[in-house]
Design a protein around this motif. Structure first.
Motif, PDB file in Angstrom:
ATOM      1  N   LYS A  93      -4.937  -9.266   3.753  1.00  0.00           N
ATOM      2  CA  LYS A  93      -3.608  -8.974   2.529  1.00  0.00           C
ATOM      3  C   LYS A  93      -4.176  -7.489   2.067  1.00  0.00           C
ATOM      4  CE  LYS A  93      -3.820 -13.496   0.465  1.00  0.00           C
ATOM      5  NZ  LYS A  93      -5.279 -14.126  -0.558  1.00  0.00           N
ATOM      6  N   ILE A  94      -3.062  -6.850   1.983  1.00  0.00           N
ATOM      7  CA  ILE A  94      -2.996  -5.537   1.477  1.00  0.00           C
ATOM      8  C   ILE A  94      -2.269  -5.701   0.334  1.00  0.00           C
ATOM      9  CG2 ILE A  94      -1.514  -3.642   1.133  1.00  0.00           C
ATOM     10  CD1 ILE A  94      -1.049  -3.759   4.241  1.00  0.00           C
ATOM     11  N   THR A  95      -3.275  -5.251  -0.604  1.00  0.00           N
ATOM     12  CA  THR A  95      -3.411  -5.536  -2.145  1.00  0.00           C
ATOM     13  C   THR A  95      -2.904  -4.546  -2.814  1.00  0.00           C
ATOM     14  OG1 THR A  95      -5.411  -4.996  -2.640  1.00  0.00           O
ATOM     15  CG2 THR A  95      -4.860  -7.848  -3.067  1.00  0.00           C
ATOM     16  N   SER A  96      -1.607  -4.119  -3.595  1.00  0.00           N
ATOM     17  CA  SER A  96      -2.459  -3.787  -4.790  1.00  0.00           C
ATOM     18  C   SER A  96      -3.284  -2.485  -5.647  1.00  0.00           C
ATOM     19  CB  SER A  96      -0.968  -3.961  -6.645  1.00  0.00           C
ATOM     20  OG  SER A  96      -0.348  -2.869  -6.604  1.00  0.00           O
ATOM     21  N   PRO A  97      -4.095  -1.451  -5.792  1.00  0.00           N
ATOM     22  CA  PRO A  97      -4.631  -0.691  -6.130  1.00  0.00           C
ATOM     23  C   PRO A  97      -4.826  -0.873  -7.534  1.00  0.00           C
ATOM     24  CG  PRO A  97      -3.691   0.358  -5.003  1.00  0.00           C
ATOM     25  CD  PRO A  97      -3.058  -0.471  -4.527  1.00  0.00           C
ATOM     26  N   PHE A 102       6.336  -0.915  -7.417  1.00  0.00           N
ATOM     27  CA  PHE A 102       6.397  -1.344  -5.830  1.00  0.00           C
ATOM     28  C   PHE A 102       7.749  -0.585  -5.296  1.00  0.00           C
ATOM     29  CE2 PHE A 102       7.647  -2.787  -2.019  1.00  0.00           C
ATOM     30  CZ  PHE A 102       6.635  -3.460  -1.098  1.00  0.00           C
ATOM     31  N   TYR A 103       7.622   0.283  -4.302  1.00  0.00           N
ATOM     32  CA  TYR A 103       8.844   0.855  -3.705  1.00  0.00           C
ATOM     33  C   TYR A 103       8.390   0.646  -1.460  1.00  0.00           C
ATOM     34  CZ  TYR A 103      10.576   3.325  -7.910  1.00  0.00           C
ATOM     35  OH  TYR A 103      10.732   2.549  -9.409  1.00  0.00           O
ATOM     36  N   VAL A 126       2.358   1.967   3.709  1.00  0.00           N
ATOM     37  CA  VAL A 126       3.432   0.829   4.152  1.00  0.00           C
ATOM     38  C   VAL A 126       4.077   0.994   2.837  1.00  0.00           C
ATOM     39  CG1 VAL A 126       1.388  -0.300   5.541  1.00  0.00           C
ATOM     40  CG2 VAL A 126       0.916  -0.463   2.601  1.00  0.00           C
ATOM     41  N   CYS A 127       3.510   1.415   1.878  1.00  0.00           N
ATOM     42  CA  CYS A 127       4.759   1.721   0.715  1.00  0.00           C
ATOM     43  C   CYS A 127       4.186   2.753  -0.293  1.00  0.00           C
ATOM     44  CB  CYS A 127       4.403  -0.208   0.120  1.00  0.00           C
ATOM     45  SG  CYS A 127       3.407  -0.563  -0.893  1.00  0.00           S
ATOM     46  N   ILE A 128       4.463   2.539  -1.780  1.00  0.00           N
ATOM     47  CA  ILE A 128       4.606   3.316  -2.975  1.00  0.00           C
ATOM     48  C   ILE A 128       4.498   2.457  -4.011  1.00  0.00           C
ATOM     49  CG2 ILE A 128       5.397   5.246  -4.360  1.00  0.00           C
ATOM     50  CD1 ILE A 128       6.500   6.540  -1.629  1.00  0.00           C
ATOM     51  N   VAL A 129       3.188   2.531  -4.405  1.00  0.00           N
ATOM     52  CA  VAL A 129       3.462   1.848  -5.647  1.00  0.00           C
ATOM     53  C   VAL A 129       3.222   3.383  -7.283  1.00  0.00           C
ATOM     54  CG1 VAL A 129       1.671   0.892  -7.601  1.00  0.00           C
ATOM     55  CG2 VAL A 129       1.663   0.044  -5.646  1.00  0.00           C
ATOM     56  N   GLU A 137       0.941   6.725  -2.388  1.00  0.00           N
ATOM     57  CA  GLU A 137       0.800   5.714  -1.134  1.00  0.00           C
ATOM     58  C   GLU A 137      -0.290   5.164  -0.497  1.00  0.00           C
ATOM     59  OE1 GLU A 137       1.222   9.937   1.767  1.00  0.00           O
ATOM     60  OE2 GLU A 137       3.566   9.864   1.366  1.00  0.00           O
ATOM     61  N   ILE A 138       0.556   4.027  -0.829  1.00  0.00           N
ATOM     62  CA  ILE A 138      -0.750   3.426  -0.983  1.00  0.00           C
ATOM     63  C   ILE A 138      -1.216   2.567   1.541  1.00  0.00           C
ATOM     64  CG2 ILE A 138      -1.530   0.143  -0.199  1.00  0.00           C
ATOM     65  CD1 ILE A 138      -1.257   2.018  -2.885  1.00  0.00           C
ATOM     66  N   GLU A 139      -1.692   2.595   1.438  1.00  0.00           N
ATOM     67  CA  GLU A 139      -2.615   2.775   3.543  1.00  0.00           C
ATOM     68  C   GLU A 139      -2.805   1.040   3.509  1.00  0.00           C
ATOM     69  OE1 GLU A 139      -5.953   5.294   4.063  1.00  0.00           O
ATOM     70  OE2 GLU A 139      -3.770   6.975   3.784  1.00  0.00           O
ATOM     71  N   ALA A 140      -2.802   0.958   4.834  1.00  0.00           N
ATOM     72  CA  ALA A 140      -2.836  -0.232   5.612  1.00  0.00           C
ATOM     73  C   ALA A 140      -4.592  -1.097   5.524  1.00  0.00           C
ATOM     74  CB  ALA A 140      -1.536  -0.252   6.728  1.00  0.00           C
TER      75      ALA A 140
END
Length: 169
Positions: A93-97, A102-103, A126-129, A137-140
């Protein structure tokens, strides 16, 4: 104009005193308090509306009940997500830090960073929060393949909330 806290203090003072009636007028506002035989204090205001502590609990109770109803309505969704996650226990699971929005894409015109079937490496974005006007930027943080995107674009996410399921390589 008196604040609610100031009105509450006045009520306490009148209640603890030997006064049977108290009237306060200031700049067109009028507060009148009378003790009942039972010793409780009532507040009336004919000129301007002021939050009356006696009426305050009713909206709070209604609001709390509405919140409880919303939570109960959301609980089955959360349980369904947990059931799906237990079936796929081998997935990462990639979780939100952080708490934020979420974008899935770097801009509204661009395509998403990843979608189901996309290959990712540990440093792939993988996404932007977005939190407080900062785009993070969120990394895998794992090598593998995206199996499922668990949130929708523009959705508010909580700290630790799963965003993606990844099949590790």
């Amino acid at each position: 104009m008196l604040k609610v806290q100031e009105i509450r203090e006045l009520i306490k003072l009148v209640d603890q005193s030997s006064l049977d009636e108290f009237t306060y007028e200031f700049e067109g506002s009028k507060i009148k308090m009378k003790k009942n035989i039972t010793g409780t204090v009532s507040v009336t205001q004919p000129v301007k509306q002021v939050a009356v502590p006696e009426a305050a609990p009713a909206p709070q109770i209604v609001e709390t009940a509405a919140v409880r109803q919303e939570v109960k309505a959301e609980e089955p969704k959360v349980e369904a997500t947990k059931d799906a996650a237990t079936d796929t226990s081998n997935l990462h699971k990639i979780t939100s830090p952080m708490v934020g929005t979420f974008y899935a894409a770097p801009s509204p015109e661009a395509g998403p960073y990843v979608k189901p079937g996309s290959k990712v490496s540990n440093d792939s974005i993988v996404c932007i929060v977005e939190a407080m006007k900062l785009f993070n930027e969120i990394e895998a943080e794992v090598n593998g393949e995206i199996v499922e995107v668990l949130v929708k674009d523009g959705q508010l996410v909580e700290y630790g909330q799963p965003l993606f399921l990844v099949k590790p390589e």
